[in-house]
Write a protein that holds these residues in place. Structure first.
Motif, PDB file in Angstrom:
ATOM      1  N   LEU A   1     -17.526  76.323  74.478  1.00 55.60           N
ATOM      2  CA  LEU A   1     -18.253  76.052  73.239  1.00 55.60           C
ATOM      3  C   LEU A   1     -17.611  76.841  72.115  1.00 55.60           C
ATOM      4  O   LEU A   1     -17.392  78.039  72.233  1.00 55.60           O
ATOM      5  N   SER A   2     -17.356  76.160  71.015  1.00 60.28           N
ATOM      6  CA  SER A   2     -16.801  76.862  69.871  1.00 60.28           C
ATOM      7  C   SER A   2     -17.864  77.796  69.299  1.00 60.28           C
ATOM      8  O   SER A   2     -19.034  77.425  69.187  1.00 60.28           O
ATOM      9  N   PRO A   3     -17.486  79.047  68.921  1.00 59.21           N
ATOM     10  CA  PRO A   3     -18.501  80.000  68.441  1.00 59.21           C
ATOM     11  C   PRO A   3     -19.223  79.534  67.185  1.00 59.21           C
ATOM     12  O   PRO A   3     -20.322  79.990  66.885  1.00 59.21           O
TER      13      PRO A   3
ATOM     14  N   ARG B   1     -23.534  80.051  65.374  1.00 59.70           N
ATOM     15  CA  ARG B   1     -22.827  80.826  64.334  1.00 59.70           C
ATOM     16  C   ARG B   1     -22.356  82.119  64.989  1.00 59.70           C
ATOM     17  O   ARG B   1     -23.172  82.852  65.546  1.00 59.70           O
ATOM     18  N   ASP B   2     -21.072  82.392  64.901  1.00 57.93           N
ATOM     19  CA  ASP B   2     -20.509  83.595  65.518  1.00 57.93           C
ATOM     20  C   ASP B   2     -20.951  83.726  66.976  1.00 57.93           C
ATOM     21  O   ASP B   2     -21.302  84.806  67.451  1.00 57.93           O
TER      22      ASP B   2
ATOM     23  N   ALA C   1     -26.688  81.100  69.089  1.00 57.32           N
ATOM     24  CA  ALA C   1     -27.445  79.878  68.811  1.00 57.32           C
ATOM     25  C   ALA C   1     -28.441  80.192  67.702  1.00 57.32           C
ATOM     26  O   ALA C   1     -29.284  81.083  67.868  1.00 57.32           O
ATOM     27  N   VAL C   2     -28.331  79.525  66.562  1.00 57.42           N
ATOM     28  CA  VAL C   2     -29.168  79.901  65.417  1.00 57.42           C
ATOM     29  C   VAL C   2     -30.276  78.896  65.116  1.00 57.42           C
ATOM     30  O   VAL C   2     -31.346  79.281  64.631  1.00 57.42           O
ATOM     31  N   ASN C   3     -30.063  77.633  65.352  1.00 54.13           N
ATOM     32  CA  ASN C   3     -31.137  76.664  65.140  1.00 54.13           C
ATOM     33  C   ASN C   3     -30.800  75.345  65.821  1.00 54.13           C
ATOM     34  O   ASN C   3     -29.722  75.204  66.408  1.00 54.13           O
ATOM     35  N   VAL C   4     -31.715  74.399  65.755  1.00 56.05           N
ATOM     36  CA  VAL C   4     -31.486  73.100  66.384  1.00 56.05           C
ATOM     37  C   VAL C   4     -31.818  71.986  65.399  1.00 56.05           C
ATOM     38  O   VAL C   4     -32.646  72.165  64.495  1.00 56.05           O
ATOM     39  N   THR C   5     -31.149  70.845  65.602  1.00 55.15           N
ATOM     40  CA  THR C   5     -31.551  69.615  64.927  1.00 55.15           C
ATOM     41  C   THR C   5     -31.519  68.503  65.963  1.00 55.15           C
ATOM     42  O   THR C   5     -30.732  68.571  66.916  1.00 55.15           O
TER      43      THR C   5
ATOM     44  N   ARG D   1     -25.713  76.237  78.485  1.00 51.91           N
ATOM     45  CA  ARG D   1     -25.958  77.660  78.204  1.00 51.91           C
ATOM     46  C   ARG D   1     -25.422  77.966  76.810  1.00 51.91           C
ATOM     47  O   ARG D   1     -24.227  77.886  76.560  1.00 51.91           O
ATOM     48  N   VAL D   2     -26.327  78.284  75.910  1.00 52.59           N
ATOM     49  CA  VAL D   2     -25.924  78.581  74.535  1.00 52.59           C
ATOM     50  C   VAL D   2     -26.369  79.968  74.112  1.00 52.59           C
ATOM     51  O   VAL D   2     -26.165  80.369  72.975  1.00 52.59           O
ATOM     52  N   ALA D   3     -27.026  80.678  74.999  1.00 52.25           N
ATOM     53  CA  ALA D   3     -27.512  82.018  74.655  1.00 52.25           C
ATOM     54  C   ALA D   3     -27.458  82.901  75.888  1.00 52.25           C
ATOM     55  O   ALA D   3     -27.444  82.407  77.015  1.00 52.25           O
ATOM     56  N   GLN D   4     -27.430  84.206  75.630  1.00 51.36           N
ATOM     57  CA  GLN D   4     -27.428  85.172  76.714  1.00 51.36           C
ATOM     58  C   GLN D   4     -28.844  85.446  77.169  1.00 51.36           C
ATOM     59  O   GLN D   4     -29.725  85.672  76.344  1.00 51.36           O
TER      60      GLN D   4
END
Ligand code: SF4
Length: 736
Positions: A38-40, A62-63, A66-70, A503-506
């Motif tokens: 996954l690109s950061p 972002r960096d 995972a910051v938000n969803v649409t 998996r997008v978050a730790q």
């Protein structure tokens, strides 16, 4: 089994004070990091982790965070839409009560942090000791519809083939067991036949016990997109949001649905609204059914259900004259004392009118949890992996061959159902219990008894994301688990569509993916070799594909996760032959039974029926009101262990329990709007705010199921065929 370097670190680090290594996040072991592919600053598309609609969400990074969803506009399920829960999908991951380390109850009764090796030791030593004294069946598990199919399969295989357990069930028993049983008996396999496109293609839509607006809002949006100005007929005792939006609402007396459905069948026969060719070629048992419904003349049905004869005739006419009639049901049917026969009465209407296998038709069960459908096929609870039978030697041989394990490890008997496991605790037959991602102490009927039973256990292990659920608080050992978005695998939605979770978050602290927990437990239990092929979720997906070969749910034509991503999810079945022989790409929307052939031995669907039974707990002088339960809003999910973590969602519903009371009843009882009252049943009491509304009929009250004590009131009864709890109706009184 070779465990990974990361898992090996966890497994072999010694117990005692937490070591520096173990205090670190599992990210230090490579277990929680956002995957390299996954690109950061990119996005990941994945299926939502709440309900079985199976919407696809774009998670924006972002960096590397995972910051938000649409919502994904290109996914064939949600077409760019999401309900409030979907928009808030990431919030529950950041909750302050996340389980970040294993917890073990000490001699003083306190849950204390321990490291993973200590936790694994405690799990294995306690459960093996119990099994040694009381037999392998004395330890059981209760699973969930909330984890990915690959984890469900691992859990079921590890518990039954590796650890020797016989009994294991899922919380899907509470929502979908009825649909499973009804389909198996009527169609020969648990096979919801529809695709969501049917919502848009029907000219008549019949919703039985389903508040689609609230419980499945994106499905309701699909109904709203229907260009045929469909007649929408709602059968529900309450004037729900869906009933208000319908063209026809039959506000029948609670739990008289079976009578009403037989009454509609009676009228369809009398008026000649039958597809006789379909009945003759593709069904069996019609003559006996016709004789059975002779007794359900409109006058009789009107007297029992409270629906005027004229309305019955009008609705029967709409169904009979409809060209594409679809029938949909959910918990109002499934959670009742005669649930299976009610679901089959709906199926019978579709069969007798030939409304199945064509666009806009079907007898369609709407599922609850995000992966209840995965549980139905792959959890290894009441059916052997892939919809096979534990009691079939041929099936056991096949599964053993695919998994490369000795067939003697596969039990040749069926598991007890959830209620039987709970009662088994009371009888002293179940001494150890492993609960995974469900909140039994809140959600099981007759809550005080459920909690008393859990208290009787010699050893209770709970594997969960949070430390504050009612069930975790009762545990002897807590295993901290990663949540949706912190691990990968597949879900299956209501219309049989298999979609990806990524998996997008730790995961926080030492929490691990359930998959990794199962691998560590397999190794520590001493059966690592049996699971040597179970190296990753995708490796397990390959095994499940092979297990499904030649079953109605055959998915051997799905190459792998990349294909699922590229195609926007794929509905089962997709056998090799279909993929290779006919299709470049599988069609986005596919329904079952287009050729009129079902999965029974003679390929015919069966008419199944029974004599209706009265309410298990009718009202009386002491408890004169009937309590109905159900979903309160789109913003709450089940026991709220996740949705309560979102400030946004919390603003969308009352924080304290409330009870809906008809104004006439309220006047008679001297209860004012917003007054604090007690809802009292023979089993317990709930403190609630009175909400006066004519949407509940006189003599009935409604309480949303999400509040902690709602199940102190419910009556402990199950449908005899599906063993699903009958949450929907019991006798109560209101005290001002
Ligand atoms: Fe998620 Fe269900 Fe809402 Fe879709 S409808 S966003 S799957 S909770």
């Amino acid at each position: 089994m070779m465990v990974s370097g990361a898992e090996s670190n966890l497994l072999h680090a010694r117990s005692g004070p937490l070591t520096a290594d173990l205090v670190q996040s599992p990210a230090a072991f490579g277990l929680g990091q956002v995957p390299q592919r996954l690109s950061p600053d990119g996005e990941a598309r994945m299926v939502c982790g709440f309900c079985a609609t199976g919407c696809n969400l774009r998670v924006h990074l972002r960096d590397g965070q995972a910051v938000n969803v649409t919502p994904d506009p290109n996914y064939p399920v949600n077409l760019g839409m999401a309900c409030p829960k979907g928009w808030e999908a990431l919030t529950p991951l950041q909750a302050t009560d996340r389980a970040t380390t294993p917890l073990l109850r000490d001699a003083t009764g306190q849950l204390r942090p321990v490291d993973w090796p200590q936790a694994l030791d405690a799990f294995v030593e306690n459960f093996q000791r119990i099994q040694q004294y009381h037999g392998p069946e004395s330890v059981a598990f209760l699973s969930t519809g909330q984890i990915v199919s690959e984890e469900m399969a691992f859990l079921g295989a590890l518990a039954k083939f590796g650890m020797g357990m016989i009994h294991g069930d899922g919380n899907t028993r509470q929502c979908m067991a009825t649909a499973v049983t009804a389909y198996k008996e009527s169609f020969g396999f648990d096979a919801p036949p529809y695709t969501y496109g049917d919502f848009e293609e029907s000219d008549v839509i019949v919703l039985v016990g389903s508040n689609l607006c609230i419980a499945h809002p994106i499905m309701w949006q699909r109904v709203m997109r229907n260009p045929h100005s469909p007649k929408i007929i709602v059968l529900d005792p309450r004037r729900t949001e869906t009933a208000m939006a319908a063209t026809h609402h039959l506000a029948l007396r609670p739990k008289t649905d079976l009578v009403l459905l037989y009454g509609l069948a009676h009228l369809l026969i009398k008026e000649g609204y039958l597809d006789e060719a379909f009945i003759a070629q593709n069904t069996e048992g019609y003559e006996a059914f016709r004789e059975h419904v002779e007794d359900y003349a409109p006058k009789h049905v009107a007297a029992l259900t409270g629906i005027p004869e004229a309305n019955l005739r009008e609705v029967a006419g709409l169904i009979g004259q409809g060209k594409r009639v679809s029938f949909w049901w959910t918990m109002g049917v499934n959670q009742s004392h005669e649930a299976t026969r009610t679901a089959q009465a709906i199926i019978n209407l579709a069969l007798m009118t030939g409304n199945i296998g064509r666009p806009g038709t079907g007898a369609n069960s709407i599922t609850g949890q995000c992966n209840a459908m995965g549980s139905r096929l792959f959890s290894n609870t009441t059916t052997l992996l892939g919809g096979h039978q534990f009691t079939s030697e041929t099936d056991r041989q096949k599964v053993a061959r695919v998994l490369d394990i000795p067939v003697r490890h596969i039990p040749d008997q069926n598991s007890w159902a959830y209620d039987q496991i709970m009662e088994g605790i009371g009888e002293g037959k179940i001494k150890g219990l492993w609960i995974i991602a469900t909140n039994t102490a809140h959600s099981w009927m007759h809550q005080q008894r459920a909690q008393a039973l859990l208290n009787k256990l010699d050893f209770l292990v709970v594997q969960d994301m949070y430390t504050t659920t009612e069930t975790v608080e009762m545990a002897d050992l807590v295993l901290p688990a990663a949540g949706w978005g912190e691990k990968e695998g597949t879900f299956i939605n209501s219309e049989r569509r298999i979609g990806l979770v990524k998996r997008v978050a730790q995961a926080p602290g030492q929490a691990l993916a359930d998959f990794s927990i199962f691998r560590l437990l397999a190794q520590r239990w001493g059966v690592g070799e049996m699971f040597k092929k179970w190296t990753s979720p995708e490796a397990v997906f390959d095994l499940l594909k092979e297990v499904s070969r030649d079953q109605p749910c055959d998915i051997t034509g799905i190459d792998g996760y990349d294909t699922l991503e590229r195609e926007g999810g794929i509905q089962w079945p997709l056998p090799d032959a279909l993929r290779n022989g006919h299709l470049e790409h599988p069609a986005k929307e596919r329904r079952l039974f287009t050729d009129g052939k079902f999965y029974s031995e003679n390929q015919k669907a069966k008419f199944i029926f029974d004599v209706p039974r009265g309410l298990p707990e009718p009202t009386d002088e002491q408890y004169p009101l009937l309590l109905l339960t159900g979903r309160g809003t789109s913003s709450q999910w089940h026991t709220q262990s996740r949705t309560s973590k979102s400030k946004v969602l919390r603003k969308l519903y009352p924080q304290k329990a409330y009870v809906e009371i008809n104004p006439t009843d309220a006047r008679r009882l001297g209860i004012r709007a917003s007054q604090q009252v007690e809802v009292v049943s023979r089993r317990g009491r709930l403190h609630a705010t009175a909400f006066l509304t004519p949407t509940v009929a006189c003599g009935q009250v409604f309480v949303p199921m999400h509040y902690a004590k709602a199940n102190q009131l419910t009556y402990p009864e199950v449908d005899p065929h599906s063993r699903q709890p009958a949450y929907k109706a019991c006798a109560v009184r209101i005290e001002g």
